[in-house]
Scaffold this active site. Sequence first.
Site, PDB file in Angstrom:
ATOM      1  N   GLN A  80     -51.556 -43.911  53.966  1.00 41.15           N
ATOM      2  CA  GLN A  80     -52.195 -43.835  52.436  1.00 41.15           C
ATOM      3  C   GLN A  80     -51.389 -43.609  51.595  1.00 41.15           C
ATOM      4  OE1 GLN A  80     -55.360 -44.469  51.832  1.00 41.15           O
ATOM      5  NE2 GLN A  80     -56.363 -44.678  53.676  1.00 41.15           N
ATOM      6  N   SER A  81     -50.138 -44.134  51.598  1.00 38.92           N
ATOM      7  CA  SER A  81     -48.972 -43.528  50.803  1.00 38.92           C
ATOM      8  C   SER A  81     -49.207 -44.337  49.444  1.00 38.92           C
ATOM      9  CB  SER A  81     -47.586 -44.474  51.415  1.00 38.92           C
ATOM     10  OG  SER A  81     -46.697 -44.456  50.353  1.00 38.92           O
TER      11      SER A  81
END
Length: 131
Positions: A80-81
């Site tokens: 989920q960067s």
Amino acid sequence: TAKPLDLSRFDRRVYTPHPTPIEPMPKLSAALGGSVNLWIKRDDMLGLTGGGNKTRKLEYVMADAIKQGADTIITCGAVQSNHCRLTLSACNKEGLSCCLVLEERVPGSYKPEASGNNYLFKLLGAEEMVT
């Protein structure tokens, strides 16, 4: 005293053509006893998809990649960067391909149907590799 770094010597792409505001946080200041006066820099209002402080770095990194003739950017981060989301957004703006190497740092945390950044990766057309 140290001299400030002169960034004008570096090529730069501009993704946020205006300063972002600094706003007071009176409720949080009061919740902390009122003896502090907190303010927040609104980096969420920076350019690209959803803003964030990494936008500033990408203005220089992308300029260098373009100068070197890159046609694809490969970057890596967690599933989920925010960094991956912003890099992908910059690539779209510049007409470059982007490959995200997504690290599943917590076993079972990658879900192809997930919302948030994972959804945006698909919407923005990332080539994804999950490790």
